[in-house]
Scaffold this active site. Structure first.
Site, PDB file in Angstrom:
ATOM      1  CB  CYS A  27      -3.236  -0.460   5.563  1.00 46.66           C
ATOM      2  SG  CYS A  27      -4.317  -0.341   4.282  1.00 46.66           S
ATOM      3  CD  GLN A  29      -7.870  -4.663  -4.358  1.00 43.44           C
ATOM      4  OE1 GLN A  29      -7.336  -4.804  -3.144  1.00 43.44           O
ATOM      5  NE2 GLN A  29      -8.866  -5.433  -4.899  1.00 43.44           N
ATOM      6  CB  CYS A  50      -0.947   0.056   1.214  1.00 47.81           C
ATOM      7  SG  CYS A  50      -1.669   1.444   1.578  1.00 47.81           S
ATOM      8  CD  GLU A  51      -0.355   4.983  -3.830  1.00 49.83           C
ATOM      9  OE1 GLU A  51      -1.000   6.181  -4.007  1.00 49.83           O
ATOM     10  OE2 GLU A  51       0.429   4.814  -5.011  1.00 49.83           O
ATOM     11  CG  HIS A  52      -2.361   5.462   1.034  1.00 51.56           C
ATOM     12  ND1 HIS A  52      -3.831   4.918   0.647  1.00 51.56           N
ATOM     13  CD2 HIS A  52      -2.285   6.404  -0.084  1.00 51.56           C
ATOM     14  CE1 HIS A  52      -4.179   5.351  -0.486  1.00 51.56           C
ATOM     15  NE2 HIS A  52      -3.248   6.403  -0.921  1.00 51.56           N
ATOM     16  CG  HIS A  53      -0.987   2.935   6.057  1.00 53.89           C
ATOM     17  ND1 HIS A  53      -2.126   2.831   5.237  1.00 53.89           N
ATOM     18  CD2 HIS A  53      -1.429   3.997   7.102  1.00 53.89           C
ATOM     19  CE1 HIS A  53      -3.159   3.988   5.965  1.00 53.89           C
ATOM     20  NE2 HIS A  53      -2.402   4.416   6.852  1.00 53.89           N
ATOM     21  CG  HIS A 100      -5.925  -3.675   1.154  1.00 57.94           C
ATOM     22  ND1 HIS A 100      -5.329  -2.700   0.419  1.00 57.94           N
ATOM     23  CD2 HIS A 100      -6.706  -4.237   0.421  1.00 57.94           C
ATOM     24  CE1 HIS A 100      -5.665  -2.821  -0.778  1.00 57.94           C
ATOM     25  NE2 HIS A 100      -6.712  -4.035  -0.808  1.00 57.94           N
TER      26      HIS A 100
END
Length: 207
Positions: free
Chosen positions: A168, A138, A97-100, A166
């Site tokens: 996250c 995703q 995940c590019e956020h976490h 996920h």
């Protein structure tokens, strides 16, 4: 043409890329994160961890060095006139995940209707890897896979569905263990014909 420039170096926006740190700098960053987590990066059990993490990153994010066009470059035209759905389902994948920057893990189902030949079945699994081994969402991963199929195979239609858990969501925040996220995208005949969509769902066992 986009005339915007990067204010730091005067280069066009699309040409301005961040400098890639050296391996030593990357390992130093890992040591900083270990210390931030509250541990001692100099203790015996963690001394070699920065090197291991960077080697793992070489694998996790190998997709940045890979090209979807090269993966799909070889096609076969002698298929006995076959022009129905080609589908590979349950392709396992893992991404981050590019956020976490934590993993999401799942399976992909890919189908297309040939127009000018077919590609080796293993290449569809390799295509998933090209884009999964990058920092991702995703939704974006789904779009990139189907767009690459359309660009390089020129099918009459393509369909991609991803199902993933996920970390996250399951390891932090709401901690919704076992929750599955489903994304799909249809193009060409699959987007236009509900019957073809239903065939895809039936063949993947998702409906």
């Amino acid at each position: 043409m986009d005339a915007r420039v990067n204010l730091l170096n005067g280069l066009p926006v699309e040409a301005a890329k961040p400098r890639r740190p050296s391996r030593a700098e990357a390992e130093a960053a890992v040591r900083t994160l270990i210390a931030w987590a509250g541990d001692d990066p100099s203790r015996e059990g963690l001394l070699e961890t920065p090197g291991r993490v960077i080697r793992a990153y070489d694998e996790f994010f190998a997709g940045y060095e890979q090209d979807a066009g090269a993966v799909l470059s070889k096609t076969f035209k002698e298929v006995g006139g076959y022009d129905d759905i080609v589908l590979v389902r349950d392709i396992p994948f893992n991404s981050h995940c590019e956020h976490h920057m934590v993993p999401f893990v799942g399976k992909a189902h890919i189908a297309y209707l040939p127009h000018d030949g077919v590609v080796g079945l293993s290449k569809l699994a390799r295509l998933v890897e090209v884009f999964a081994r990058r920092l991702q969402t995703q939704e974006n991963l789904t779009a990139q896979i189907v767009d690459a199929i359309n660009e390089h195979l020129n099918p009459r239609g393509a369909a991609v569905m991803l199902e993933a858990e996920h970390m996250c969501m399951s390891m932090r925040g709401v901690r919704a263990h076992g929750a599955s996220t489903v994304t799909h995208r249809f193009t060409g005949v699959f987007a236009e014909d509900r019957v073809e969509q239903d065939r895809f769902f039936a063949m993947t066992g998702t409906r």
